[in-house]
Design a protein around this motif. Structure first.
Motif, PDB file in Angstrom:
ATOM      1  N   ASP A 160       0.806  -1.215   0.000  1.00  0.00           N
ATOM      2  CA  ASP A 160       0.000   0.000   0.000  1.00  0.00           C
ATOM      3  C   ASP A 160       0.844   1.272   0.000  1.00  0.00           C
ATOM      4  O   ASP A 160       0.307   2.383   0.096  1.00  0.00           O
ATOM      5  N   LYS A 164      -8.938  -8.820  -0.498  1.00  0.00           N
ATOM      6  CA  LYS A 164      -7.749  -8.080  -0.100  1.00  0.00           C
ATOM      7  C   LYS A 164      -7.281  -8.437   1.309  1.00  0.00           C
ATOM      8  O   LYS A 164      -6.161  -8.144   1.694  1.00  0.00           O
ATOM      9  N   ASP A 165      -8.139  -9.028   2.116  1.00  0.00           N
ATOM     10  CA  ASP A 165      -7.771  -9.384   3.486  1.00  0.00           C
ATOM     11  C   ASP A 165      -7.053 -10.726   3.507  1.00  0.00           C
ATOM     12  O   ASP A 165      -7.531 -11.703   2.945  1.00  0.00           O
ATOM     13  N   SER A 205      -3.088 -14.729  -1.588  1.00  0.00           N
ATOM     14  CA  SER A 205      -3.232 -14.773  -0.123  1.00  0.00           C
ATOM     15  C   SER A 205      -3.651 -16.137   0.410  1.00  0.00           C
ATOM     16  O   SER A 205      -4.277 -16.226   1.467  1.00  0.00           O
ATOM     17  N   ASP A 230      -2.096  -7.558   1.468  1.00  0.00           N
ATOM     18  CA  ASP A 230      -2.901  -6.523   2.124  1.00  0.00           C
ATOM     19  C   ASP A 230      -2.071  -5.609   3.025  1.00  0.00           C
ATOM     20  O   ASP A 230      -2.627  -4.774   3.738  1.00  0.00           O
TER      21      ASP A 230
END
Length: 709
Positions: free
Chosen positions: A150, A328-329, A243, A197
């Motif tokens: 990010d 995204k988690d 993920s 994330d």
């Protein structure tokens, strides 16, 4: 310190502190010698210098269209193919290190000593003069920054082995963990990998048992989790971009390689690529496959009917269907994480630099121990469960943030950007030769001096600096630095500074030094003796009869040149005592040459022979000297004592010990000669070999018994 003393009939002249002095024998009172030199100080003038020979690190832009190079204390931006090459920092008086491009492409982070110590700076990629200092850590060295996806956080490790994360918005830093025994090499290669994330970061570090273990740090909860127990070493962890998995290398393959000399063995090529499911409910990456028939649900009514029917047929109606979390988690079940590890169906070997793209686990595969040369960039195709090659003959690589392109490094500072796909070619090298920077030599030397002082301050094993006032030493030698006019003089001042520590293994090398032209020379393995107009062969250098690895070109079958004969010409050019005998062999290293020789110093009746010259005589003369010493010992002890010469505790000394010990271990005693030893490794293996006691004896019906080991 006093240097270069030279004695005359009435005094001694010497240098100290950058000045000349005379010490008369009569008074023993030194006098300064005033010296005036006229110079245009040409080497102090600013000049444009290429930087491609001083590349220290490289990173790739998020889209793979450009690369950042750290070279000669500056940061350069180089295009994948088209566009300009640009020096982004252009400063001789400061050093910029370890650039890192933010995943959003907007910012470049790097370390700079502009403030007097290395601090983290941020630069906007499209704004000149936008660099701003983010941290104020003070003394100490830090290593490669790693951005979170990010672009809000940066992780790094420092010279004290502290793994830290800094918040880009406010500069606040937290410590994640700390290594135990990491030296500069491990620190420079240390890597942090973030989860997609930006919540978790993973890395490996050493444990008390000196194995490597993988860790995951939860940044949100500020909690550290040890993923692997350390029973086996594990390293190079990376998160799956979807993920679901954590990929890593684990050293769990044990296939001994036995020595052909004795019963020694090692375990090499032990690395295996592995995958860990982050959630207990996630199927193993190697779960059995099962071909199914897809239902075509075109009509909405039919779709609803089938779903309703499936729900009615559920045996346990108490189970509720939960909505999956947003993609995204990243969710991790830390309980039993290592238990979910599976080893991929790849041959064990030397793996590293793991990365992950959709459907691929990319890695660097080095040559197996015992082989030499560059490795290859390969990937494991997750769907097909097979290995594929991206590029052979590679020294390393970097995957772009978008997982589409790869920057590959090859020997001799060659780089290229290729696709992250099978069967790529190294076709368009990056134009690193266009990296140039304007340097101010005096400013650059001042920065190098400061770096040398800081390196010793921060890395020297004794924080008390052997009792030296290190700040005062910097002040004193900085004054000497003001008078230097060449890099050789700058190196001399830095060496004097380091010499104050009075410690071994403190070295200095490199720089823009004046390098004279050199010419290779051929050798024929003889001692020459001048005799009138020509040279004769005083001695043909010979090792032991069994030393076939190095022989004089005149000491092979079919050649009748003997000691006492004259060498008259080389390739038809007379070899006379008017010149050094080696002058005739200039430029003839490892080449076929014609030697004219005779039993008398005249050309009538002379013979010619073609021989292959040696590139040097070091090994030949060394073997001859060892044989001479061994012969003396054998003659003095009636052959009961052996002789072994060990030139160092490095690889050459190790080879010599094993070579000579294996042939003489049965003697009543051994003389181990290590005079002129030039250092190397800690000699634990040397001592272990020499200290081996027999544990057993083999007894056989016929023949002689023998000890073991």
């Amino acid at each position: 310190d006093v240097h270069f003393p030279s004695q005359g009939p009435e005094d001694i002249v010497y240098e100290a502190g950058g000045k000349l002095y005379i010490l008369p024998f009569a008074t023993l009172q030194p006098k300064s010698v005033e010296v005036s030199l006229v110079t245009d100080k040409a080497l102090l003038k600013p000049r444009l210098e290429p930087a491609d020979k001083n590349i220290q690190s490289v990173v790739l832009s998020p889209d793979g269209n450009r690369a950042l190079f750290q070279a000669r204390g500056n940061i350069f931006s180089v295009p994948a193919e088209n566009g300009f090459v640009k020096d982004l920092t252009h400063s001789s008086g400061t050093a910029e290190r370890s650039p890192a491009w933010s995943p959003d492409g907007k910012t470049i982070a790097y370390w700079s000593d502009k403030s007097g110590e290395y601090e983290l700076y941020l630069m906007q990629t499209d704004v000149e003069g936008s660099a701003k200092k983010l941290t104020s850590y003070g003394a100490g060295f830090r290593y490669q920054p790693y951005w979170s996806p990010d672009s809000k956080k940066i992780a790094f490790i420092d010279k004290a082995m502290k793994i830290q994360v800094v918040d880009v918005a406010n500069g606040q830093t937290i410590q994640v963990d700390k290594g135990l025994r990491m030296t500069h090499g491990e620190l420079a290669s240390f890597q942090v990998r973030w989860s997609p994330d930006s919540r978790y970061l993973t890395y490996n570090r050493d444990l008390d048992n000196q194995q490597e273990a993988v860790f995951i740090f939860d940044y949100n909860n500020k909690k550290l989790h040890q993923v692997t127990s350390g029973f086996y070493s594990a390293y190079s962890p990376v998160f799956d971009p979807e993920s679901k998995y954590l990929y890593l290398v684990t050293s769990q393959s044990f296939q001994p390689m036995y020595s052909s000399i004795d019963n020694s063995f090692i375990y090499a090529n032990s690395g295996q690529v592995a995958a860990i499911a982050l959630l207990k409910t996630t199927p193993s990456l190697l779960a059995p496959k099962n071909d199914t028939v897809a239902l075509k649900l075109d009509a909405p009514a039919k779709k609803e009917e089938l779903i309703s029917k499936a729900e009615k047929e559920r045996k346990d109606t108490s189970l509720k269907v939960k909505a999956l979390p947003a993609a995204k988690d990243v969710l991790i079940d830390f309980d039993g994480l290592e238990q979910r590890m599976v080893i991929l169906p790849l041959a064990s070997g030397n793996y590293g630099q793991l990365n992950a793209a959709k459907g691929k686990i990319i890695y660097m595969k080095g040559q197996n121990t015992g082989a030499s040369g560059p490795g290859a960039i390969k990937y494991f195709d997750i769907e097909k469960r097979e290995e594929k090659t991206i590029l052979e003959n590679a020294n390393g690589y970097i995957l772009s943030e978008n997982k589409a392109r790869i920057l590959v490094a090859r020997p001799n500072t060659q780089f290229a950007i290729i696709q992250a796909a099978e069967n790529q070619k190294f076709e368009k090298p990056l134009r690193v030769s266009e990296m140039q920077t304007m340097i101010d030599p005096a400013a650059e030397w001042k920065q190098i001096f400061a770096d040398a002082w800081r390196i010793e301050r921060d890395y020297f094993y004794d924080p008390n600096m052997h009792g030296v006032d290190w700040n005062k030493a910097r002040e004193r030698y900085s004054k000497m630095l003001e008078g230097v006019t060449t890099r050789e003089e700058a190196n001399f001042v830095i060496a004097e500074l380091i010499g104050e520590l009075n410690a071994s293994h403190t070295y200095l090398s490199g720089g823009d030094l004046e390098r004279p032209k050199t010419q290779n020379t051929g050798y024929i393995g003889v001692d020459y003796e001048p005799d009138g107009e020509f040279y004769k062969i005083k001695k043909i250098i010979r090792g032991a009869s069994y030393d076939a690895e190095a022989r004089s070109p005149l000491d092979i079958s079919g050649i009748d040149a003997k000691e006492g004969m004259y060498i008259l010409a080389v390739n038809g050019v007379p070899l006379t005592t008017a010149n050094d005998p080696y002058a005739a062999f200039e430029g003839l290293s490892n080449k076929a040459v014609e030697i004219t020789y005779n039993t008398k110093p005249a050309f009538n009746g002379a013979k010619t022979v073609v021989v292959q010259t040696l590139g040097d005589e070091y090994r030949l003369r060394h073997l001859a000297w060892i044989n001479e010493m061994a012969t003396k010992v054998s003659e003095a002890t009636n052959g009961e004592i052996g002789y072994i010469y060990v030139p160092s505790t490095g690889v050459d000394g190790q080879n010599e010990l094993v070579r000579q010990f294996n042939a003489q271990w049965q003697k009543k005693g051994l003389i181990i000669d290590e005079r002129f030893n030039d250092g190397g490794q800690i000699p634990d293996r040397f001592i272990e070999i020499l200290n081996r006691d027999p544990l057993a004896f083999w007894g056989v019906r016929d023949g002689s018994p023998w000890p073991w080991p």
